[in-house]
Design a protein around this motif. Structure first.
Motif, short mmCIF file in Angstrom:
data_model
loop_
_atom_site.label_atom_id
_atom_site.label_comp_id
_atom_site.label_asym_id
_atom_site.label_seq_id
_atom_site.Cartn_x
_atom_site.Cartn_y
_atom_site.Cartn_z
N HIS A 91 9.90 -5.97 5.21
CA HIS A 91 8.37 -5.40 5.28
C HIS A 91 7.49 -5.15 4.16
CE1 HIS A 91 10.92 -1.98 7.25
NE2 HIS A 91 12.65 -2.58 7.49
N ALA B 102 4.55 -3.23 2.78
CA ALA B 102 3.63 -1.57 2.14
C ALA B 102 2.32 -1.91 2.14
CB ALA B 102 3.90 -0.65 2.65
N VAL C 101 -0.98 -0.30 0.14
CA VAL C 101 -0.56 1.67 -0.33
C VAL C 101 -1.77 1.51 -0.58
CG1 VAL C 101 0.76 3.65 -1.26
CG2 VAL C 101 1.44 1.45 -0.40
N GLU D 140 2.56 10.06 1.98
CA GLU D 140 3.00 9.10 2.76
C GLU D 140 3.27 7.63 1.51
OE1 GLU D 140 0.66 7.54 5.28
OE2 GLU D 140 2.24 6.11 6.13
N ALA D 141 1.80 7.52 1.05
CA ALA D 141 2.60 7.03 -0.28
C ALA D 141 3.13 7.43 -1.52
CB ALA D 141 0.76 7.11 -0.94
N GLU E 68 6.55 8.13 -0.39
CA GLU E 68 7.02 8.48 -0.21
C GLU E 68 7.75 6.71 0.48
OE1 GLU E 68 7.40 9.36 4.67
OE2 GLU E 68 7.09 11.79 3.24
N VAL E 69 6.82 5.96 0.51
CA VAL E 69 6.33 4.49 0.58
C VAL E 69 6.71 3.61 -1.50
CG1 VAL E 69 5.31 2.99 1.54
CG2 VAL E 69 5.35 4.06 2.99
N ALA F 10 10.21 0.97 -2.49
CA ALA F 10 9.53 -0.63 -2.46
C ALA F 10 10.66 -1.01 -3.42
CB ALA F 10 8.03 -0.17 -2.90
N ARG G 99 11.79 -5.22 0.49
CA ARG G 99 11.09 -4.31 0.33
C ARG G 99 9.54 -4.34 -0.48
NH1 ARG G 99 10.82 0.24 4.21
NH2 ARG G 99 12.99 -0.35 5.39
N ALA H 260 5.61 -3.31 -1.68
CA ALA H 260 4.40 -2.70 -1.94
C ALA H 260 3.49 -3.08 -2.61
CB ALA H 260 5.06 -1.05 -2.46
N THR I 231 3.04 -2.66 7.05
CA THR I 231 2.19 -0.64 6.71
C THR I 231 0.73 -0.66 6.24
OG1 THR I 231 4.19 -0.11 7.31
CG2 THR I 231 2.98 1.32 7.34
N VAL J 125 -0.91 2.25 3.62
CA VAL J 125 -0.75 3.33 3.99
C VAL J 125 -2.67 3.82 3.01
CG1 VAL J 125 0.36 5.18 2.95
CG2 VAL J 125 1.23 3.55 3.25
#
Ligand code: SAH
Length: 254
Positions: free
Chosen positions: A4, A6, A8, A21-22, A24-25, A29, A74, A76, A109, A111
């Motif tokens: 994944h 992200a 952000v 949302e940021a 959470e992500v 990470a 994962r 970010a 994703t 964000v």
């Protein structure tokens, strides 16, 4: 496992501007990538690795994050403001387009975050209240002649301009040249807003007119909004002025 990635947006600096949302992500990470001062804004979590890099190393940072995500992690990547506005989301897309086939299979994703021009505009009123455009004055990735052409077109067509990246150590003269260019199209009384480090402790926001604009007022942390013929300043007793762009445009100016 496909991994994944992200991308952000952290907003302009104030923690209250970080979206839910940021938060959470970032919390889930396993690895964080970004420019050091942006990474410093993200609370430390045990077990999360951090990979800080220099401001100018966007492509290398994007590639490193993609390699890491393709290993199944994962990951970010953080950007100030919004990651899609003169920032990492496009850098990562560039790498994906020209990079390994496996990168296209990653779960990606983006964000969103509050971009600098919205934060600055909100501080002063509604200067982006009608048609506007955003330009980066950095000529690192595009020729200066193109920037001049876009300034001419945008100011000539009556857009309010949000100017990102007005100055850097490597680009000392560009902002003064841009202001000179805009003076060809706009009345001397046009309001110009300087928003510096908005959302951070050293925030400064000021309004001047185009004829009184001193190019040395801008630095790397400044976002400049140059008004249109519809942008007005409302002075208020004992308060800071309100700058806004009227939604009613009476006539097409030459
Ligand atoms: N992705 C960022 C923009 C990156 S380009 C965003 O969406 O805001 C970097 C430029 O953004 C800076 O040169 C400056 O013009 C502007 N900028 C970034 N953070 C800012 C802040 N807190 N206050 C004012 N301008 C800012």
């Amino acid at each position: 496992m496909s991994g994944h990635l992200a991308i952000v947006g952290l907003g302009p600096g104030d923690a209250r501007y970080l979206t839910a949302e940021a938060v959470e992500v970032l919390a889930v990470a396993q690895a964080l990538y970004g420019y050091g001062p942006y990474l410093d804004r993200v609370p430390i979590r045990p077990g999360q690795s951090r990979h800080a890099s220099d401001n100018r190393e966007e492509r290398a940072r994007a590639a490193a994050a993609l390699v890491h995500a393709a290993q199944g992690a994962r990951v970010a990547v953080v950007s100030g403001g919004d990651p899609g506005v003169f920032a990492m989301a496009a850098a990562i897309c560039e790498e994906i387009e020209s990079g390994a086939e496996s990168w296209r299979a990653l779960d990606i994703t983006v964000v969103p975050g509050i971009t600098a021009m919205l934060a600055v505009a909100a501080r002063i009123g509604a200067p982006l209240g009608h048609d506007f455009c955003a330009l980066s004055l950095s000529d690192n990735l595009k020729p200066w002649e193109l920037i001049e052409r876009r300034l001419d077109a945008a100011a000539g067509a009556g857009f309010v301009l949000a100017l990102y990246n007005p100055v850097s150590r490597a680009r000392p003269w560009q902002f003064a040249a841009a202001i000179d260019r805009l003076r060809r199209h706009l009345p001397p009384s046009t309001p110009v807003v300087f928003g510096r480090a908005v959302g951070r402790p050293d925030e400064q926001v000021s309004v001047v007119t185009l004829d009184a604009t001193d190019a040395t007022q801008a630095d790397m942390a400044t976002l400049v909004i140059v008004g249109s013929r519809e942008t007005r300043v409302i002075e208020r007793p004992g308060g800071s002025p309100l700058v806004y762009t009227s939604r009613a445009v009476a006539e097409v100016s030459a």
